[in-house]
Write an enzyme that holds these catalytic residues in place. Sequence first.
Site, PDB file in Angstrom:
ATOM      1  N   GLY A   1       0.777  -1.232   0.000  1.00 19.79           N
ATOM      2  CA  GLY A   1       0.000   0.000   0.000  1.00 19.79           C
ATOM      3  C   GLY A   1       0.809   1.282   0.000  1.00 19.79           C
ATOM      4  O   GLY A   1       0.377   2.282   0.581  1.00 19.79           O
ATOM      5  N   SER A   2       1.963   1.302  -0.666  1.00 17.12           N
ATOM      6  CA  SER A   2       2.749   2.540  -0.681  1.00 17.12           C
ATOM      7  C   SER A   2       2.032   3.648  -1.446  1.00 17.12           C
ATOM      8  O   SER A   2       2.077   4.824  -1.048  1.00 17.12           O
ATOM      9  CB  SER A   2       4.144   2.289  -1.266  1.00 17.12           C
TER      10      SER A   2
ATOM     11  N   ARG B   1     -14.555 -15.716 -10.985  1.00 16.07           N
ATOM     12  CA  ARG B   1     -14.153 -14.316 -11.057  1.00 16.07           C
ATOM     13  C   ARG B   1     -15.389 -13.406 -11.067  1.00 16.07           C
ATOM     14  O   ARG B   1     -15.398 -12.336 -10.457  1.00 16.07           O
ATOM     15  CB  ARG B   1     -13.312 -14.102 -12.318  1.00 16.07           C
TER      16      ARG B   1
ATOM     17  N   MET C   1      -4.049  -6.656  -7.449  1.00 16.34           N
ATOM     18  CA  MET C   1      -3.546  -7.640  -8.414  1.00 16.34           C
ATOM     19  C   MET C   1      -4.650  -8.600  -8.861  1.00 16.34           C
ATOM     20  O   MET C   1      -4.585  -9.807  -8.644  1.00 16.34           O
ATOM     21  CB  MET C   1      -2.370  -8.391  -7.817  1.00 16.34           C
TER      22      MET C   1
ATOM     23  N   LEU D   1      -9.954  -7.507 -13.762  1.00 21.08           N
ATOM     24  CA  LEU D   1     -11.351  -7.213 -13.474  1.00 21.08           C
ATOM     25  C   LEU D   1     -12.256  -7.643 -14.623  1.00 21.08           C
ATOM     26  O   LEU D   1     -11.891  -7.552 -15.801  1.00 21.08           O
ATOM     27  CB  LEU D   1     -11.517  -5.717 -13.212  1.00 21.08           C
TER      28      LEU D   1
ATOM     29  N   ASN E   1      -6.287   3.471 -12.516  1.00 19.92           N
ATOM     30  CA  ASN E   1      -5.222   2.516 -12.228  1.00 19.92           C
ATOM     31  C   ASN E   1      -3.879   3.178 -12.484  1.00 19.92           C
ATOM     32  O   ASN E   1      -3.771   4.129 -13.269  1.00 19.92           O
ATOM     33  CB  ASN E   1      -5.353   1.275 -13.116  1.00 19.92           C
TER      34      ASN E   1
ATOM     35  N   HIS F   1       0.049   2.066 -13.632  1.00 24.65           N
ATOM     36  CA  HIS F   1       0.756   0.929 -14.251  1.00 24.65           C
ATOM     37  C   HIS F   1       2.212   1.304 -14.468  1.00 24.65           C
ATOM     38  O   HIS F   1       2.519   2.374 -15.005  1.00 24.65           O
ATOM     39  CB  HIS F   1       0.112   0.574 -15.590  1.00 24.65           C
TER      40      HIS F   1
ATOM     41  N   SER G   1       2.397   5.140 -15.713  1.00 24.52           N
ATOM     42  CA  SER G   1       1.220   5.772 -16.320  1.00 24.52           C
ATOM     43  C   SER G   1       0.023   5.654 -15.389  1.00 24.52           C
ATOM     44  O   SER G   1      -0.208   4.592 -14.800  1.00 24.52           O
ATOM     45  CB  SER G   1       0.866   5.090 -17.653  1.00 24.52           C
TER      46      SER G   1
ATOM     47  N   LEU H   1      -7.086  -4.802 -20.783  1.00 26.58           N
ATOM     48  CA  LEU H   1      -6.089  -4.809 -19.726  1.00 26.58           C
ATOM     49  C   LEU H   1      -5.024  -3.750 -19.985  1.00 26.58           C
ATOM     50  O   LEU H   1      -4.347  -3.776 -21.016  1.00 26.58           O
ATOM     51  CB  LEU H   1      -5.439  -6.191 -19.628  1.00 26.58           C
ATOM     52  N   ASP H   2      -4.889  -2.819 -19.033  1.00 26.69           N
ATOM     53  CA  ASP H   2      -3.903  -1.734 -19.120  1.00 26.69           C
ATOM     54  C   ASP H   2      -4.054  -0.940 -20.416  1.00 26.69           C
ATOM     55  O   ASP H   2      -3.082  -0.370 -20.921  1.00 26.69           O
ATOM     56  CB  ASP H   2      -2.472  -2.275 -19.007  1.00 26.69           C
TER      57      ASP H   2
END
Length: 213
Positions: free
Chosen positions: A13-14, A66, A91, A94, A108, A110, A137, A145-146
């Site tokens: 959680g940084s 899922r 991680m 979704l 998000n 990345h 980013s 995804l991303d």
Amino acid sequence: MTRRIVVLISGSGSNLQAIIDACKTTDYPGEVVGVISNKAEVFGLTRAENANIPHQVLSHKAYDSRESYDQALVNAIDDYKPDLVVLAGFMRILTPVFVQHFSGKLLNIHPSLLPKYQGLNTHQRAIDANDKEHGVSVHFVTEELDGGPVILQAKVPIFPEDTADDLASRIHVQEHKIYPLVINWFCSGRVVMQGDKAVLDGVSLPTSGYASE
């Protein structure tokens, strides 16, 4: 009006801490009202507890698919009545139903200069490709995804002697700067997702987003 933020985590959680710290500053337009982890006993939950932020564990292992997990996650998030959902080292890939439910208010971060190096092991991939620079980013989340519209990027140099860990440490410094900044923009109404574009102050951003100085 202060916007309500829910943060999803899976680890230390940084980035969550950077967001919590930013929210404490004068006139910051957002507040973290909930933290949810899919893993128990991670340090990110301790960070939330230390900041007196409601937090919970919703383990994906307790669900047989899922889709069923993501529906339970949607329900848990909705209980906080968020204006924004932030993925901070969450991680999980979704499902479309989850992404569509929070469309336009799901961010998000990345560790690459998207669209390069989607997925995992981005630092080593950049080194193996002999890239001269790498980066991070912040983007809106879509079903790809991303692949959602990039809002802001920060670049760092890659030195010949760098390991993946060296590069990760350099990237983390930039993450902790630009994620709270983009969240500020969102909560202030400055950045929105329109179609497949990120729009900042009424101007559509390029595919690579806005470059941080």
